[in-house]
Design a protein around this motif. Structure first.
Motif, PDB file in Angstrom:
ATOM      1  N   ASP A 169       0.831  -1.206   0.000  1.00  0.00           N
ATOM      2  CA  ASP A 169       0.000   0.000   0.000  1.00  0.00           C
ATOM      3  C   ASP A 169       0.862   1.251   0.000  1.00  0.00           C
ATOM      4  OD1 ASP A 169      -2.104  -1.681   0.147  1.00  0.00           O
ATOM      5  OD2 ASP A 169      -2.774  -1.096   2.158  1.00  0.00           O
ATOM      6  N   GLU A 170       0.388   2.270  -0.706  1.00  0.00           N
ATOM      7  CA  GLU A 170       1.083   3.544  -0.751  1.00  0.00           C
ATOM      8  C   GLU A 170       1.270   4.130   0.647  1.00  0.00           C
ATOM      9  OE1 GLU A 170       2.904   7.050  -1.686  1.00  0.00           O
ATOM     10  OE2 GLU A 170       2.626   5.289  -2.965  1.00  0.00           O
ATOM     11  N   HIS A 171       0.267   3.935   1.533  1.00  0.00           N
ATOM     12  CA  HIS A 171       0.338   4.498   2.887  1.00  0.00           C
ATOM     13  C   HIS A 171       1.429   3.834   3.735  1.00  0.00           C
ATOM     14  CE1 HIS A 171      -3.220   6.814   2.125  1.00  0.00           C
ATOM     15  NE2 HIS A 171      -3.939   5.739   1.864  1.00  0.00           N
ATOM     16  N   ILE A 172       1.868   2.657   3.318  1.00  0.00           N
ATOM     17  CA  ILE A 172       2.962   1.978   4.005  1.00  0.00           C
ATOM     18  C   ILE A 172       4.282   2.235   3.290  1.00  0.00           C
ATOM     19  CG2 ILE A 172       3.879  -0.244   4.773  1.00  0.00           C
ATOM     20  CD1 ILE A 172       1.344   0.574   6.225  1.00  0.00           C
ATOM     21  N   LEU A 173       4.263   2.087   1.959  1.00  0.00           N
ATOM     22  CA  LEU A 173       5.500   2.193   1.192  1.00  0.00           C
ATOM     23  C   LEU A 173       6.036   3.615   1.122  1.00  0.00           C
ATOM     24  CD1 LEU A 173       4.992  -0.278  -1.792  1.00  0.00           C
ATOM     25  CD2 LEU A 173       6.040  -0.661   0.429  1.00  0.00           C
ATOM     26  N   GLY A 174       5.150   4.604   1.149  1.00  0.00           N
ATOM     27  CA  GLY A 174       5.594   5.999   1.113  1.00  0.00           C
ATOM     28  C   GLY A 174       6.511   6.325   2.283  1.00  0.00           C
ATOM     29  N   PRO A 175       6.038   6.146   3.523  1.00  0.00           N
ATOM     30  CA  PRO A 175       6.906   6.393   4.688  1.00  0.00           C
ATOM     31  C   PRO A 175       8.147   5.490   4.701  1.00  0.00           C
ATOM     32  CG  PRO A 175       4.611   6.278   5.365  1.00  0.00           C
ATOM     33  CD  PRO A 175       4.646   5.852   3.928  1.00  0.00           C
ATOM     34  N   MET A 176       7.999   4.252   4.236  1.00  0.00           N
ATOM     35  CA  MET A 176       9.138   3.334   4.216  1.00  0.00           C
ATOM     36  C   MET A 176      10.210   3.822   3.236  1.00  0.00           C
ATOM     37  SD  MET A 176       9.033  -0.760   3.451  1.00  0.00           S
ATOM     38  CE  MET A 176      10.520  -1.769   3.570  1.00  0.00           C
ATOM     39  N   ASP A 177       9.776   4.264   2.067  1.00  0.00           N
ATOM     40  CA  ASP A 177      10.700   4.784   1.061  1.00  0.00           C
ATOM     41  C   ASP A 177      11.444   6.010   1.594  1.00  0.00           C
ATOM     42  OD1 ASP A 177      11.999   4.953  -1.365  1.00  0.00           O
ATOM     43  OD2 ASP A 177      10.422   6.134  -2.314  1.00  0.00           O
ATOM     44  N   THR A 178      10.710   6.896   2.258  1.00  0.00           N
ATOM     45  CA  THR A 178      11.323   8.098   2.838  1.00  0.00           C
ATOM     46  C   THR A 178      12.396   7.728   3.859  1.00  0.00           C
ATOM     47  OG1 THR A 178       9.267   9.358   2.542  1.00  0.00           O
ATOM     48  CG2 THR A 178      10.859  10.209   4.150  1.00  0.00           C
ATOM     49  N   LEU A 179      12.071   6.751   4.707  1.00  0.00           N
ATOM     50  CA  LEU A 179      13.011   6.323   5.746  1.00  0.00           C
ATOM     51  C   LEU A 179      14.268   5.699   5.132  1.00  0.00           C
ATOM     52  CD1 LEU A 179      13.260   6.044   8.882  1.00  0.00           C
ATOM     53  CD2 LEU A 179      12.383   3.724   8.614  1.00  0.00           C
ATOM     54  N   LEU A 180      14.077   4.820   4.163  1.00  0.00           N
ATOM     55  CA  LEU A 180      15.219   4.143   3.544  1.00  0.00           C
ATOM     56  C   LEU A 180      16.119   5.122   2.787  1.00  0.00           C
ATOM     57  CD1 LEU A 180      13.445   0.898   2.279  1.00  0.00           C
ATOM     58  CD2 LEU A 180      15.165   1.047   4.094  1.00  0.00           C
ATOM     59  N   ARG A 181      15.514   6.088   2.115  1.00  0.00           N
ATOM     60  CA  ARG A 181      16.306   7.093   1.404  1.00  0.00           C
ATOM     61  C   ARG A 181      17.159   7.903   2.380  1.00  0.00           C
ATOM     62  NH1 ARG A 181      14.866   8.235  -3.948  1.00  0.00           N
ATOM     63  NH2 ARG A 181      13.022   7.099  -4.675  1.00  0.00           N
ATOM     64  N   ALA A 182      16.566   8.208   3.521  1.00  0.00           N
ATOM     65  CA  ALA A 182      17.308   8.959   4.542  1.00  0.00           C
ATOM     66  C   ALA A 182      18.484   8.139   5.066  1.00  0.00           C
ATOM     67  CB  ALA A 182      16.374   9.355   5.681  1.00  0.00           C
ATOM     68  N   PHE A 183      18.279   6.832   5.251  1.00  0.00           N
ATOM     69  CA  PHE A 183      19.371   5.965   5.700  1.00  0.00           C
ATOM     70  C   PHE A 183      20.536   6.002   4.705  1.00  0.00           C
ATOM     71  CE2 PHE A 183      16.462   2.865   8.274  1.00  0.00           C
ATOM     72  CZ  PHE A 183      16.417   3.792   9.300  1.00  0.00           C
ATOM     73  N   VAL A 184      20.203   5.955   3.413  1.00  0.00           N
ATOM     74  CA  VAL A 184      21.244   5.980   2.380  1.00  0.00           C
ATOM     75  C   VAL A 184      21.980   7.317   2.411  1.00  0.00           C
ATOM     76  CG1 VAL A 184      21.719   5.898  -0.091  1.00  0.00           C
ATOM     77  CG2 VAL A 184      20.039   4.329   0.901  1.00  0.00           C
ATOM     78  N   GLU A 185      21.219   8.415   2.452  1.00  0.00           N
ATOM     79  CA  GLU A 185      21.812   9.758   2.429  1.00  0.00           C
ATOM     80  C   GLU A 185      22.697  10.001   3.651  1.00  0.00           C
ATOM     81  OE1 GLU A 185      18.447  12.299   2.120  1.00  0.00           O
ATOM     82  OE2 GLU A 185      17.998  11.737   0.037  1.00  0.00           O
ATOM     83  N   GLN A 186      22.310   9.426   4.795  1.00  0.00           N
ATOM     84  CA  GLN A 186      23.056   9.635   6.029  1.00  0.00           C
ATOM     85  C   GLN A 186      24.185   8.618   6.219  1.00  0.00           C
ATOM     86  OE1 GLN A 186      20.183   9.691   9.250  1.00  0.00           O
ATOM     87  NE2 GLN A 186      18.932  11.249   8.244  1.00  0.00           N
ATOM     88  N   GLY A 187      24.389   7.738   5.226  1.00  0.00           N
ATOM     89  CA  GLY A 187      25.481   6.777   5.299  1.00  0.00           C
ATOM     90  C   GLY A 187      25.276   5.690   6.328  1.00  0.00           C
ATOM     91  N   ARG A 188      24.016   5.314   6.564  1.00  0.00           N
ATOM     92  CA  ARG A 188      23.714   4.332   7.607  1.00  0.00           C
ATOM     93  C   ARG A 188      23.567   2.903   7.059  1.00  0.00           C
ATOM     94  NH1 ARG A 188      22.732   6.866  12.353  1.00  0.00           N
ATOM     95  NH2 ARG A 188      22.213   9.072  12.289  1.00  0.00           N
ATOM     96  N   MET A 189      23.818   2.722   5.787  1.00  0.00           N
ATOM     97  CA  MET A 189      23.701   1.387   5.207  1.00  0.00           C
ATOM     98  C   MET A 189      25.013   0.601   5.262  1.00  0.00           C
ATOM     99  SD  MET A 189      20.616   0.803   4.228  1.00  0.00           S
ATOM    100  CE  MET A 189      19.126   1.347   3.383  1.00  0.00           C
ATOM    101  N   LYS A 190      26.129   1.314   5.116  1.00  0.00           N
ATOM    102  CA  LYS A 190      27.443   0.674   5.135  1.00  0.00           C
ATOM    103  C   LYS A 190      28.390   1.544   5.946  1.00  0.00           C
ATOM    104  CE  LYS A 190      28.642  -2.381   2.582  1.00  0.00           C
ATOM    105  NZ  LYS A 190      28.774  -3.839   2.842  1.00  0.00           N
TER     106      LYS A 190
END
Length: 457
Positions: free
Chosen positions: A422-443
């Motif tokens: 659902d968009e209501h789930i994936l929207g916030p999830m996408d935002t969170l994951l993008r922030a993790f990437v931008e903040q260098g929290r994946m590696k």
């Protein structure tokens, strides 16, 4: 990558696991048990690489591709014959004592899991109660269950890839916990798993608290990416991530979550999903999110994600404390008295939380494949604790694609996992994951991150 020569050694265990039956030794020598032997080899190499700041398990295996380890049965006990081991595991030719202990913890847990429990006809791991008993046996065999204990084990979760400011903050919180004679349990790796232990060790030393416990709980799929840090003095290896997570909440009395990435989000979703179960509604379980002032936006982002996906009830189960280690320690210490009173009233053990209800969806192993990741039910048309379980599985799949050998190989062969819902789930999830990437929290810093997932809205 150049293959490292390493050190050859023959090692005798000190303190525990110094005898095995001939049958147990044969399990690690029988060529038919190749999966068991490879699991043993990978875990042993990770332990010998203790203190490493790398989170690339495959690079470690390539660097020490000639590494080999074999159990030798002798009339007086066992020895380990090791070839091409990492040099940093030795001082003047002798293996460091803590690494020696961890190495034989690997032998103990791999052997016990395979020989005693999985082949035990009285335990059927399809049933929830049996899984809980399975974990109890593993922790008891590892001597982690102390009958004379207090409600004093604080589980600390957080990322292995965090900046210096966040790391120093985890040390300060650990120090304040140590001053209050509280013990630390983490995933045993670097970053937010090491910092609280390091701080608590200083706090314990100042209080002349000689029996400080620094418990590391890991599993074979993650240990190579998060080798045990040098402070861990009690190590155990659970068979999979689900049993590892259940071990945390059965063993611990409170949880502090520091900043992290996808693995930390997975842990948050796990504990919230457990606490949201109706049977756990009245159970006290202190849960704190905390970080330095620079992490305020991070926790606001996490809080917003939880509110949009799981709702206000989930938000009510934790407290956010920013930039105040003393307040964190005081909050935990005070609420641990509630935990003690609750368990005493209901005659539950202090050393193992038997009363906590964990739904089977949180217990059954999830081995992420492209098909399973794409078929996860990420919709609001389900109970909040079930949605939390499915979200946890989505994040678990991303962790696998980032650092676990099987997951990394799948991504190489078939491309990124697709995550649908659902968009209501994936929207916030996408935002969170993008922030993790931008903040260098994946590696870890210095590593180029290539996403192992695609959000399909």
């Amino acid at each position: 990558m150049m293959t490292k020569k390493g050190i050859d050694a023959r090692v005798t265990p000190k303190g525990s696991m110094d005898i095995l039956s001939r049958h147990e030794v044969s399990l690690l020598r029988n060529k038919k048990n190749r999966h068991l032997q490879e699991t043993f080899r990978r875990c042993a190499l990770a332990v010998l690489n203790s203190g490493s700041i790398s989170d690339d398990g495959e690079s470690l295996l390539k660097a020490y591709k000639n590494f080999a380890i074999q159990v030798i049965q002798q009339p007086r006990g066992i020895k380990l014959d090791i070839k091409s081991a990492p040099e940093n595991a030795f001082v003047d030719g002798d293996m460091i004592q803590g690494i020696n202990n961890h190495l034989f913890s690997v032998v103990r847990d791999i052997i016990y899991t395979e020989n005693v429990l999985i082949k035990n006809n009285n335990l059927n791991l399809k049933y929830s109660e049996h899984i809980t008993n399975f974990i109890f046996h593993l922790l008891r065999n590892a001597n982690l269950l102390k009958t004379n204990c207090e409600t004093d084990i604080v589980v600390c979760w957080g990322g292995h890839s965090i900046g210096r400011t966040e790391y120093d903050y985890t040390k300060e919180v650990g120090y304040q916990l140590g001053l209050r004679a509280l013990n630390i349990c983490t995933g045993c790796g670097p970053g937010a798993m090491k910092g609280p232990m390091k701080g608590a060790a200083v706090g314990h030393a100042k209080q002349r608290h000689a029996l400080g416990r620094y418990i590391g709980v890991t599993e074979p799929g993650i240990i190579a990416a998060e080798s045990p840090n040098p402070i861990v003095n009690e190590l155990t290896i659970l068979p999979d991530i689900e049993k590892r997570l259940e071990a945390f909440v059965r063993l611990g009395h409170a949880i502090i979550v520091f900043p992290g990435g996808v693995g930390t989000a997975e842990e948050i979703l796990y504990i919230l999903g457990v606490l949201l179960h109706p049977k756990n509604r009245d159970m006290p379980f202190p849960l704190v999110f905390s970080g330095p002032a620079s992490s305020k936006d991070y926790f606001e982002m996490i809080d917003a994600f939880i509110g949009k996906t799981l709702g206000k009830e989930a938000q009510s189960r934790y407290k956010i404390i920013i930039d105040d280690p003393v307040a964190v320690a005081k909050y935990v210490k005070t609420h641990l008295e509630e935990v003690k009173a609750y368990r005493r009233k209901r005659r539950d053990a202090f050393y193992y939380n038997w009363l906590l209800k964990i739904d089977p969806i949180f217990q059954q192993p999830f081995e992420p494949t492209h098909e399973l990741m794409a078929s996860l039910d990420l919709s609001k048309d389900q109970e909040p604790h079930c949605l939390a379980a499915n979200l946890r599985r989505a994040f678990s799949g991303i962790v696998a694609g980032n650092v676990k050998a099987k997951g990394v190989q799948q991504i190489k062969e078939k491309g990124p996992f697709e995550i649908k819902g659902d968009e209501h789930i994936l929207g916030p999830m996408d935002t969170l994951l993008r922030a993790f990437v931008e903040q260098g929290r994946m590696k870890l810093p210095g590593s180029q991150y290539e996403p192992c997932y695609t959000i399909v809205k």
